[in-house]
Write an enzyme that holds these catalytic residues in place. Structure first.
Site, short mmCIF file in Angstrom:
data_model
loop_
_atom_site.label_atom_id
_atom_site.label_comp_id
_atom_site.label_asym_id
_atom_site.label_seq_id
_atom_site.Cartn_x
_atom_site.Cartn_y
_atom_site.Cartn_z
N HIS A 19 82.85 29.77 32.54
CA HIS A 19 82.91 30.88 31.58
C HIS A 19 84.11 31.80 31.79
O HIS A 19 84.57 32.44 30.85
CB HIS A 19 81.58 31.62 31.54
CG HIS A 19 80.57 30.82 30.77
ND1 HIS A 19 79.70 29.96 31.38
CD2 HIS A 19 80.39 30.68 29.45
CE1 HIS A 19 79.00 29.35 30.45
NE2 HIS A 19 79.39 29.76 29.28
N GLU B 97 73.00 20.19 23.29
CA GLU B 97 73.79 20.15 24.53
C GLU B 97 73.06 19.39 25.62
O GLU B 97 73.51 19.33 26.76
CB GLU B 97 74.19 21.56 24.97
CG GLU B 97 73.07 22.57 24.96
CD GLU B 97 73.57 24.01 25.19
OE1 GLU B 97 74.71 24.21 25.63
OE2 GLU B 97 72.77 24.94 24.95
N ASP C 240 78.16 21.62 27.87
CA ASP C 240 76.99 21.15 28.59
C ASP C 240 76.66 19.70 28.27
O ASP C 240 76.26 18.95 29.15
CB ASP C 240 75.78 22.05 28.29
CG ASP C 240 75.85 23.34 29.10
OD1 ASP C 240 76.14 23.25 30.30
OD2 ASP C 240 75.62 24.42 28.54
N CYS D 136 80.45 23.89 18.98
CA CYS D 136 80.97 25.15 19.54
C CYS D 136 81.39 24.99 20.99
O CYS D 136 81.74 25.96 21.64
CB CYS D 136 79.94 26.27 19.39
SG CYS D 136 78.39 25.91 20.20
C1 PEP Z 1 78.35 24.49 25.42
O1 PEP Z 1 77.58 24.18 26.33
O2 PEP Z 1 79.15 23.69 24.90
C2 PEP Z 1 78.39 25.86 24.91
C3 PEP Z 1 79.12 26.18 23.86
O3 PEP Z 1 77.67 26.81 25.57
P1 PEP Z 1 78.13 27.49 26.95
O4 PEP Z 1 79.55 27.10 27.20
O5 PEP Z 1 77.96 28.95 26.79
O6 PEP Z 1 77.16 26.88 27.92
MG MG Z 2 75.96 25.46 26.87
#
Ligand code: PEP
Ligand code: MG
Length: 571
Positions: free
Chosen positions: A189, A431, A455, A502
């Site tokens: 993140h 995911e 994920d 996403c």
């Molecule tokens: C993902 O897992 O692709 C996602 C967009 O969520 P995060 O990166 O917040 O886990």
């Molecule tokens: Mg995720």
């Protein structure tokens, strides 16, 4: 000149002095003391040192940043001099014979809780002031140095073992030119936030904190994933030219800000932005996003000491919905866990946090917390085009349970005469491989899918997204991943639903031709990737990309797919 290899986490080139971030250890034990006078004296000394430090910082801020930025330290000094806070601490040391650290912690905690519960933004900010000031006094009691990232006032490159998302949020873009960390991957993140803040970053270098000394000149090459230590003047010059080239390229892309995203053969796709807070809206606008495809609401819950109230959440969601006018805003319900911790929830430590009690699993159990968020969202729904999605759905039962709770909260609000939009679409993040495989069943019940490849790839390849050691397994173009993505898109389309993505893959230059060919409807990415992606899609032909994707699905390795994409797109 030494060079480190890492993972290109956020593009751009930064050249500046190294600033090593060493987090202070503020842990201590509760102790019974015998010499009360000496303990009070120790506390007073720590207060005096903190006062001198803060006065220095205030004066420096005044000179370099202006009086409005310095005002915060003025407020800190007021806290430090406030007898209503300080006297109870010395009283506690005297009456209970506890060490000053413990008395400071208990009393300040009481005030922080009191201020945070007030329904007044000004008072809430006072809670943050008390937290900052007491951390400084605590550090002085313990004899450790506090780092204040927001205070950096010269151009630097941050060197750290890791940066938490809340550290990253504090970085002042005017001075922090780039960062590099020992650990982390492209989808950790802090890397995601660096991209949204447009700070060049290289993560996963393994040895940045030991190879680089404070004050070294460092080049962070976020385009290639390289860090150069004490380069020669010639190398610096060469990288300055590279910086200029990159800026010129960005200026070209910027011309597309008001264009819609249509392939060369006339197919429109939606390019949306991933955001973490309402402050990111500015980047969404300046980068010409057609919507918000992922609002990671967990950032609202982080960097604080207790859960955000329904009212506070409502205000944030409303700001984003109103700011986006009638454009779609996909809000994801709380996805805490993995690399995003909430210390105040006191969750048990787990052996495998990414496989543990996170996201919807936690929300279905901690229902008060979940219901508060859902109420805030439902109330905000009348201010724009809201879509809600649940993270980490592994089974249809989970989706049905979460949906039932949402409907219950909606009914209660409607019965109480509170307006709720009737048009909220309800979707899920795909995911977890089980959900991708069963997408045909899910598609009958959800309004949309958003594929979370960060994920999905980690779980399909069994490769921790935080680990630089296994980062070679983050393979978005692996035919196994492409087949899962295809299953999800096809399942959605068969039921007349839409499918978006996403995860970071949606903004990846090599993945975009494949995703266009697979029929993805919505691509949601860091706002700063949007214009580049648009310029790429305008040049691609969907029909040709479909042929490319069909071939890629039959290939056996990532490198074959990469080669085929390069050929098809003439790179
Ligand atoms: C993902 O897992 O692709 C996602 C967009 O969520 P995060 O990166 O917040 O886990
Ligand atoms: Mg995720």
């Amino acid at each position: 000149m030494e060079a480190l290899k890492g993972i290109a986490a956020s593009s751009g080139i930064a050249i500046a002095k190294a600033y090593k971030l060493i987090e202070p250890n503020l842990t201590f034990e509760k102790k019974t003391i015998t010499n009360v006078e000496a303990e009070v004296e120790r506390f007073n000394t720590a207060l005096a040192t903190s006062r001198t430090e803060l006065e220095k910082i205030r004066d420096k801020a005044n000179e370099e940043l202006g009086s409005d930025k310095a005002a915060i330290f003025e407020a800190h000094l007021l806290v430090l001099n406030d007898p209503e806070l300080i006297s109870p601490i010395t009283d506690k040391v005297k009456s209970e014979k506890v060490n000053a650290e413990q008395a400071l912690k208990d009393i300040s905690h009481m005030f922080i809780m009191m201020f945070e519960q007030m329904d007044n933004e000004y008072m809430k900010e006072r809670a943050a002031d008390i937290r900052d000031v007491t951390n400084r006094v605590l550090a002085n009691l313990l004899g450790v140095q506090v780092v204040n990232l927001s205070l950096i006032s010269e151009e630097v490159i941050i060197i750290a073992e890791d940066l938490t998302p809340s550290d990253t949020a504090q970085l002042n873009r005017n001075y922090v030119k780039g960062f590099t960390t020992n650990i982390g991957g492209r989808t950790s993140h802090s890397a995601i936030m660096a991209r949204s803040m447009e700070i060049p970053a290289v993560v996963g270098t393994k040895t940045a904190t030991t190879s680089i000394q404070n004050g070294d000149i460092v080049i962070v090459n976020g385009l290639k994933g390289e860090v150069l230590i004490n380069p020669t003047p010639e190398v610096i010059e060469q990288y300055r030219k590279e910086q200029v080239r990159f800026e010129a390229q960005k200026a070209e892309w910027a011309k597309l800000v008001n264009e819609s995203t249509v392939s060369a053969d006339g197919h429109h796709v939606e390019l949306a932005a991933n955001i973490g807070t309402p402050n990111d809206l500015e980047g969404v606008m300046t980068n010409g996003a057609e919507g918000v495809g992922l609002y990671r609401t967990e950032f609202l819950y982080m960097g604080r000491n207790e859960l955000p109230s329904e009212e506070e959440q409502f205000e944030s969601y409303k700001t984003v919905l109103e700011g986006m006018k009638e454009k779609p805003v996909v809000v994801r319900t709380l996805d805490i866990g993995g690399d995003k911790e909430l210390p105040y929830l006191d969750l048990p430590k787990e052996m495998n946090p990414f496989l543990g009690f996170r996201a919807i699993r936690l929300c279905l159990e901690e229902q008060d917390l979940f219901r508060t968020q859902l109420r805030a969202l439902l109330r905000a729904s009348v201010y724009g085009n809201l879509k809600i999605m649940f993270p980490m759905i592994a089974t249809l039962d989970e989706f049905r349970a979460a949906k039932a709770i949402l409907l219950e909260e909606k009914e209660k609000l409607v019965a109480a005469g509170i307006a709720v939009s009737e048009k909220i679409e309800l979707g899920i993040m795909v995911e977890i491989p089980s959900t991708a495989v069963l997408a045909d069943q899910f598609a009958k019940e959800v309004d949309f899918f958003s594929i979370g490849t960060n994920d999905l790839i980690q779980y399909t390849m069994a490769a921790d997204r935080m680990s630089e050691k296994v980062s070679y397994l983050y393979q978005p173009y692996n035919p196994a991943i492409l087949r899962l993505v295809k299953m999800v898109i096809d399942a959605a389309h068969r039921e007349g639903k839409w499918a978006g993505m996403c995860g970071e893959m949606a903004g990846d230059e090599t993945a975009i031709p494949l995703l266009l060919g697979l029929g993805l409807d919505e691509f949601s990415m860091s706002a700063t990737s949007i214009l580049k992606a648009r310029s790429q899609i305008l040049r691609l032909t969907k029909q040709e990309m479909k042929e490319l994707a069909d071939k890629a699905l039959q290939m056996s390795t990532t490198s074959e797919v990469m080669e085929a994409v390069n050929q098809a797109t003439n790179k």
